[in-house]
Design a protein around this motif. Structure first.
Motif, PDB file in Angstrom:
ATOM      1  N   GLU A  52       0.799  -1.219   0.000  1.00  0.00           N
ATOM      2  CA  GLU A  52       0.000   0.000   0.000  1.00  0.00           C
ATOM      3  C   GLU A  52       0.836   1.275   0.000  1.00  0.00           C
ATOM      4  OE1 GLU A  52      -2.506  -0.747   3.444  1.00  0.00           O
ATOM      5  OE2 GLU A  52      -4.117  -1.419   2.120  1.00  0.00           O
ATOM      6  N   GLY A  53       2.016   1.241   0.603  1.00  0.00           N
ATOM      7  CA  GLY A  53       2.841   2.438   0.680  1.00  0.00           C
ATOM      8  C   GLY A  53       2.340   3.405   1.742  1.00  0.00           C
ATOM      9  N   PHE A  54       2.990   4.546   1.830  1.00  0.00           N
ATOM     10  CA  PHE A  54       2.653   5.541   2.853  1.00  0.00           C
ATOM     11  C   PHE A  54       1.801   6.654   2.233  1.00  0.00           C
ATOM     12  CE2 PHE A  54       6.419   3.394   4.306  1.00  0.00           C
ATOM     13  CZ  PHE A  54       6.175   3.211   5.660  1.00  0.00           C
ATOM     14  N   PRO A  55       0.611   6.873   2.759  1.00  0.00           N
ATOM     15  CA  PRO A  55      -0.274   7.886   2.178  1.00  0.00           C
ATOM     16  C   PRO A  55       0.048   9.281   2.696  1.00  0.00           C
ATOM     17  CG  PRO A  55      -1.339   6.852   4.040  1.00  0.00           C
ATOM     18  CD  PRO A  55      -0.011   6.156   3.878  1.00  0.00           C
ATOM     19  N   HIS A  56      -0.533  10.258   2.068  1.00  0.00           N
ATOM     20  CA  HIS A  56      -0.518  11.613   2.608  1.00  0.00           C
ATOM     21  C   HIS A  56      -1.535  11.676   3.750  1.00  0.00           C
ATOM     22  CE1 HIS A  56       2.010  13.125  -0.605  1.00  0.00           C
ATOM     23  NE2 HIS A  56       1.222  12.539  -1.484  1.00  0.00           N
ATOM     24  N   ILE A  57      -1.193  12.405   4.805  1.00  0.00           N
ATOM     25  CA  ILE A  57      -2.093  12.489   5.953  1.00  0.00           C
ATOM     26  C   ILE A  57      -2.315  13.953   6.327  1.00  0.00           C
ATOM     27  CG2 ILE A  57      -1.418  10.242   6.873  1.00  0.00           C
ATOM     28  CD1 ILE A  57       0.369  11.730   8.892  1.00  0.00           C
ATOM     29  N   THR A  58      -3.367  14.189   7.070  1.00  0.00           N
ATOM     30  CA  THR A  58      -3.686  15.536   7.546  1.00  0.00           C
ATOM     31  C   THR A  58      -3.330  15.652   9.025  1.00  0.00           C
ATOM     32  OG1 THR A  58      -5.926  14.935   8.236  1.00  0.00           O
ATOM     33  CG2 THR A  58      -5.618  15.604   5.923  1.00  0.00           C
ATOM     34  N   ASN A  59      -3.324  16.864   9.527  1.00  0.00           N
ATOM     35  CA  ASN A  59      -3.117  17.069  10.962  1.00  0.00           C
ATOM     36  C   ASN A  59      -4.239  16.425  11.774  1.00  0.00           C
ATOM     37  OD1 ASN A  59      -0.750  18.530  10.569  1.00  0.00           O
ATOM     38  ND2 ASN A  59      -1.823  20.495  10.462  1.00  0.00           N
ATOM     39  N   LYS A  60      -5.430  16.453  11.202  1.00  0.00           N
ATOM     40  CA  LYS A  60      -6.566  15.839  11.896  1.00  0.00           C
ATOM     41  C   LYS A  60      -6.351  14.347  12.089  1.00  0.00           C
ATOM     42  CE  LYS A  60     -11.618  15.466  11.803  1.00  0.00           C
ATOM     43  NZ  LYS A  60     -12.859  15.786  11.057  1.00  0.00           N
ATOM     44  N   PHE A  61      -5.704  13.702  11.106  1.00  0.00           N
ATOM     45  CA  PHE A  61      -5.394  12.274  11.220  1.00  0.00           C
ATOM     46  C   PHE A  61      -4.566  12.011  12.478  1.00  0.00           C
ATOM     47  CE2 PHE A  61      -2.194   8.959  10.657  1.00  0.00           C
ATOM     48  CZ  PHE A  61      -2.973   7.858  10.342  1.00  0.00           C
ATOM     49  N   LEU A  62      -3.525  12.803  12.682  1.00  0.00           N
ATOM     50  CA  LEU A  62      -2.649  12.604  13.833  1.00  0.00           C
ATOM     51  C   LEU A  62      -3.399  12.826  15.146  1.00  0.00           C
ATOM     52  CD1 LEU A  62       0.577  14.362  12.511  1.00  0.00           C
ATOM     53  CD2 LEU A  62       0.176  11.907  12.761  1.00  0.00           C
ATOM     54  N   ILE A  63      -4.255  13.831  15.176  1.00  0.00           N
ATOM     55  CA  ILE A  63      -5.034  14.106  16.398  1.00  0.00           C
ATOM     56  C   ILE A  63      -5.981  12.946  16.697  1.00  0.00           C
ATOM     57  CG2 ILE A  63      -6.784  15.613  17.409  1.00  0.00           C
ATOM     58  CD1 ILE A  63      -5.521  17.920  15.760  1.00  0.00           C
ATOM     59  N   LEU A  64      -6.666  12.466  15.658  1.00  0.00           N
ATOM     60  CA  LEU A  64      -7.616  11.364  15.839  1.00  0.00           C
ATOM     61  C   LEU A  64      -6.909  10.094  16.299  1.00  0.00           C
ATOM     62  CD1 LEU A  64      -9.818  11.934  12.671  1.00  0.00           C
ATOM     63  CD2 LEU A  64     -10.622  12.095  15.039  1.00  0.00           C
ATOM     64  N   MET A  65      -5.785   9.768  15.687  1.00  0.00           N
ATOM     65  CA  MET A  65      -5.076   8.537  16.054  1.00  0.00           C
ATOM     66  C   MET A  65      -4.405   8.663  17.414  1.00  0.00           C
ATOM     67  SD  MET A  65      -5.900   6.337  13.921  1.00  0.00           S
ATOM     68  CE  MET A  65      -4.990   5.128  14.887  1.00  0.00           C
ATOM     69  N   LEU A  66      -3.973   9.862  17.781  1.00  0.00           N
ATOM     70  CA  LEU A  66      -3.413  10.064  19.115  1.00  0.00           C
ATOM     71  C   LEU A  66      -4.489   9.836  20.169  1.00  0.00           C
ATOM     72  CD1 LEU A  66      -1.070  10.917  20.939  1.00  0.00           C
ATOM     73  CD2 LEU A  66      -1.783  13.299  20.619  1.00  0.00           C
ATOM     74  N   ALA A  67      -5.674  10.396  19.948  1.00  0.00           N
ATOM     75  CA  ALA A  67      -6.782  10.197  20.893  1.00  0.00           C
ATOM     76  C   ALA A  67      -7.161   8.722  20.983  1.00  0.00           C
ATOM     77  CB  ALA A  67      -7.988  11.028  20.450  1.00  0.00           C
ATOM     78  N   SER A  68      -7.271   8.073  19.820  1.00  0.00           N
ATOM     79  CA  SER A  68      -7.598   6.650  19.796  1.00  0.00           C
ATOM     80  C   SER A  68      -6.551   5.828  20.537  1.00  0.00           C
ATOM     81  CB  SER A  68      -7.704   6.168  18.348  1.00  0.00           C
ATOM     82  OG  SER A  68      -7.778   4.763  18.280  1.00  0.00           O
TER      83      SER A  68
END
Length: 290
Positions: A52-68
């Motif tokens: 799959e490789g590494f996708p582009h991510i948003t800042n919101k992605f990091l916040i959501l995964m940190l909370a999770s």
């Protein structure tokens, strides 16, 4: 496709519990979380690089995964402690409470009013938990509940599953903050965060346990790494393809497999009543979210 992905994750979850219980007999929960995550990360990274490789991510992605990941870390530690203390055939059905918790959380946070079918599903989950210790009814009408909820491992598992009722909401949103949509990368990021959370404690308090624990459990860890990676892929792909509640409901079928594994590998008792109780609880989960 999401149904079969969810079913695979359910089967893997059922296999994972007896493996975890076996390893946790000799390894602390924090060390086990750390070394098992390392093996999953190695396999997951390999899959990401070559597929799959590494996708582009948003800042919101990091916040959501940190909370999770914060919630996941808490739930994992509680769950591993519960596995050390109590029979897995008693703990596995407790996961059916997660959708009930989610229903109540939604009622108070986003004003989702439960339907009659939802309420009947919750009632079935509670009734099924009563049947997990139905033989104790001869000691009093409430004795099955008292026996169940006086167990320390069950109490820890209940809290863990309450926490796990929250994490899929963050995880599903995070998946769609990747471009292209890459479910495994969301899972990989979450495991990285959880591993970083436990790393300082393990290095300070348990670093002498790391290599011996790996050496004595290398076969189990490779199995966790390989099939755990596939399980994470299946779970996050099902989140991306279906309603979270529907996917989680299928995950709960794992309780039936786990009870059988508890009887086979650990000679756990009272299997028939736990299978009956778990079956009612799984049916309640399906009513609640499907």
């Amino acid at each position: 496709m999401w149904f079969f992905l969810s079913l695979y994750f359910a089967l893997w979850s059922a296999i994972y519990l007896p493996i975890a219980k076996k390893v946790l007999q000799r390894v602390s929960p924090t060390t086990f979380l750390f070394i098992s995550n390392i093996f999953v990360l190695m396999f997951a990274l390999t899959v990401l690089i070559y597929s799959e490789g590494f996708p582009h991510i948003t800042n919101k992605f990091l916040i959501l995964m940190l909370a999770s990941s914060i919630f996941d870390f808490i739930a994992f530690m509680l769950s591993f402690r519960a596995i050390k203390l109590s029979p897995i055939s008693l703990l596995a059905p407790i996961s059916s409470f997660s959708p009930a918790f989610t229903t109540f959380i939604a009622m108070f946070t986003i004003n989702e009013v439960p339907t009659p079918k939802n309420l009947f599903g919750i009632l079935a989950i509670v009734l099924g938990s009563y049947f997990l210790n139905i033989k104790d009814i001869k000691k009093g009408i409430l004795s099955p509940f008292k026996r169940l909820f006086s167990d320390k491992g069950v109490k820890l598992a209940l809290v863990a599953n309450f926490v796990w009722a929250i994490t899929p909401i963050f995880q599903k949103q995070a998946i769609f903050q990747t471009n292209p949509t890459t479910p495994l990368f969301a899972s990989f990021t979450g495991i990285v965060f959880v591993t970083l959370f436990v790393l300082p404690y393990v290095l300070k308090k348990e670093r002498n346990q790391i290599l011996p624990s790996i050496k004595h459990n290398i076969g189990w860890l490779i199995m966790i790494g390989l099939f755990g990676t596939l399980g994470q892929m299946a779970a996050f792909m099902s989140f991306s393809q279906a309603n979270v509640g529907s996917a989680v409901a299928i995950f709960r079928v794992s309780a039936l497999f786990t009870i059988l594994f508890g009887a086979i590998f650990f000679k756990e008792k009272r299997i028939y009543e736990r299978l009956l109780g778990a079956s009612i609880m799984v049916a309640g989960t399906l009513l609640l979210v499907l």
